[in-house]
Design an enzyme around this catalytic site. Structure first.
Site, PDB file in Angstrom:
ATOM      1  N   HIS A 160       0.835  -1.220   0.000  1.00  0.00           N
ATOM      2  CA  HIS A 160       0.000   0.000   0.000  1.00  0.00           C
ATOM      3  C   HIS A 160       0.863   1.260   0.000  1.00  0.00           C
ATOM      4  O   HIS A 160       0.436   2.300   0.502  1.00  0.00           O
ATOM      5  CB  HIS A 160      -0.939   0.035   1.212  1.00  0.00           C
ATOM      6  N   SER A 281      15.076  21.347 -16.382  1.00  0.00           N
ATOM      7  CA  SER A 281      13.879  22.140 -16.667  1.00  0.00           C
ATOM      8  C   SER A 281      14.313  23.414 -17.370  1.00  0.00           C
ATOM      9  O   SER A 281      15.416  23.917 -17.143  1.00  0.00           O
ATOM     10  CB  SER A 281      13.180  22.469 -15.356  1.00  0.00           C
ATOM     11  N   LYS A 287      16.108  21.578 -11.113  1.00  0.00           N
ATOM     12  CA  LYS A 287      15.432  20.334 -11.482  1.00  0.00           C
ATOM     13  C   LYS A 287      16.327  19.317 -12.187  1.00  0.00           C
ATOM     14  O   LYS A 287      17.157  19.663 -13.009  1.00  0.00           O
ATOM     15  CB  LYS A 287      14.232  20.626 -12.400  1.00  0.00           C
ATOM     16  N   GLU A 294       9.726   8.263 -17.179  1.00  0.00           N
ATOM     17  CA  GLU A 294       8.343   8.721 -17.419  1.00  0.00           C
ATOM     18  C   GLU A 294       7.889   8.348 -18.826  1.00  0.00           C
ATOM     19  O   GLU A 294       6.753   7.928 -19.042  1.00  0.00           O
ATOM     20  CB  GLU A 294       8.247  10.234 -17.219  1.00  0.00           C
TER      21      GLU A 294
END
Ligand code: ARG
Length: 465
Positions: A160, A281, A287, A294
């Site tokens: 979980h 970024s 970043k 992804e």
């Protein structure tokens, strides 16, 4: 090329195909990648036609030579595939006829584009399965090496997404290795059923010529020949099976990507990806984004879509060949290309990542992931598990109240909850011990993970396509 097509159909038709219809009907833009298989399939067919006396031996040889030349010319760039042609089969046959005249026209004896295309896709996909299997093997091998380096790297195991019990990073990685071993197994199985020669099925009803189908199967490396000509030309199960096997690979890569993305976040900081596999970024200088992971996660959608396309194309068509089936190629090629691309980027990303062992260990020290072991300790002292569970639950509540961990909770507090506790409880809840007592086959203990690594290595070592 339109002219060659018009010639092929000539007897029945008075007009040439409208330009729009030709563009709509044509598959050359995506089946041109089958040129080598198409030519090799034709060579085998012509060889058999000659050997069986269906065409003259000398003509069979001329056709083979002509086809070899065409193959060489396409590969070297001397011959450009005509994008106006209807498909690769028409193009190659047209080119052969342009070069050899009458003899070229004999190649298509006892054959239809229906069994020809069924053959070509199988040949192409057999090679693709080998290539993908090799890439999956490489990823498993990288996982084994990474696991080897992290047999002692304690991390929290989750259920979980809540910290649950202590494991090692090696154990976690080997879970993915297990999935990928099953993927390899599936690819092998898919290839087994793909390895059946459909040529000789003709358009749908076989042929009156005395073909030696076994000979063609031998020449092209097929295990057997299809049992029924209707099925031979209209079976695309192997495309669907492959897309399903590829979809599962993508499910696995996508789940792994999701974890990579989480582990890269400041909230976890369990790993750091190499600069070569991360992006920045355009506005936020701090970043470092896990774009590759992804994208792999995102691209899984394409492959599932391809599987759905194939199932939908096939589900409602009457036997035997229907033009709907031309839609098979874009879908399965896209699935194959996507999985290859994903594996090409994913494997070196895993290989070069830095494992932040201390952060994993620190996360493991919080969240009471040794609570089960604390309860097991009481069980060792003779208490029933349910009572031990309850006592440990009380201790955890106490720790949360006092902002302590089971390791830092004083012995008096333990004893106040259950007088069976003594000093040794601290050894029992030591994370390294908790992990290494889980010696059960498949568990996280060092020895157990070593066995998992060994058997995964053995599996890929013995794997034959
Ligand atoms: N381009 C076609 C395909 O991919 C080849 C088979 C054509 N057969 C036919 N009967 N029109 O399916």
């Amino acid at each position: 090329m339109l002219t060659i097509m018009a010639q092929l159909w000539k007897g029945r038709f008075k007009k040439e195909l409208a330009k729009e219809t030709n563009d709509f009907n044509s598959s050359i833009k995506f089946d041109c990648r089958m040129f080598e298989e198409d030519i090799k399939g034709s060579i085998a067919h012509a060889t058999m036609l000659g050997a069986a006396g269906i065409i003259e031996q000398s003509e069979s040889e001329k056709i083979t030579e002509g086809l070899m030349e065409i193959l060489g010319d396409i590969k070297s760039g001397r011959l450009e595939i005509d994008m106006e042609a209807e498909d690769i089969h028409t193009f190659v046959e047209g080119e052969l006829t342009a070069r050899l005249g009458q003899t070229g026209k004999r190649l298509h004896t006892a054959r239809s584009r229906n069994d020809q295309v069924a053959l070509d896709i199988r040949m192409v996909l057999k090679n693709e399965v080998d290539e993908i299997s090799e890439k999956v093997k490489n990823l498993i091998s990288v996982l084994c090496s990474k696991a080897e380096e992290n047999k002692h790297t304690i991390m929290p195991g989750y259920t979980h997404l809540q910290r649950a019990q202590p494991i090692t990073f090696a154990h976690h990685l080997m879970a993915y290795a297990s999935m990928l071993c099953r993927d390899l197994d599936r690819l092998k199985d898919v290839k087994r059923r793909m390895n059946v020669l459909p040529l000789g099925s003709g358009a749908l009803a076989g042929t009156t010529y005395p073909l030696d189908r076994e000979m063609v199967a031998d020449l092209l490396g097929f295990d057997s020949i299809s049992a029924n000509s209707l099925d031979g030309v209209s079976d695309r199960d192997f495309c669907i099976e492959l897309a399903a096997a590829l979809s599962l690979i993508m499910v696995h890569l996508s789940r792994f990507s999701e974890e990579i993305i989480m582990w890269c976040s400041w909230e976890f900081k369990f790993i750091e990806l190499d600069d070569a596999f991360s992006t920045g970024s355009s506005i936020m200088p701090q970043k470092k984004n896990p774009d590759i992971a992804e994208l792999v996660r995102g691209k899984s959608g394409r492959v599932f879509g391809d599987l759905t396309t194939l199932l939908t194309v096939m589900k409602g068509i009457a036997l035997a060949y229907n033009k709907d089936m031309q839609e098979d190629k874009e879908a399965i090629f896209d699935a194959v290309d996507t999985v290859k691309m994903c594996l090409n980027a994913f494997t070196p990303m895993i290989d070069t990542m830095t494992v932040l062992k201390d952060n994993m260990r620190n996360a493991a020290a919080k969240g009471f992931i040794n609570a089960t072991d604390c309860a097991d300790y009481l069980v060792g002292k003779g208490l029933a598990f349910r009572d031990a569970y309850k006592a440990t639950g009380e201790l955890v509540a106490l720790c949360i109240d006092k902002n302590l961990t089971l390791e830092t909770l004083p012995l008096e507090e333990y004893k106040a909850v259950c007088d069976l506790f003594d000093e040794k409880v601290y050894t029992a809840i030591n994370l390294e011990k908790c992990v290494n007592d889980r010696l059960v086959a498949g568990g996280p203990a060092v020895q157990s993970v070593e066995m998992q690594i060994e058997s995964a290595r053995e599996y890929i070592g013995n794997y034959r396509f």
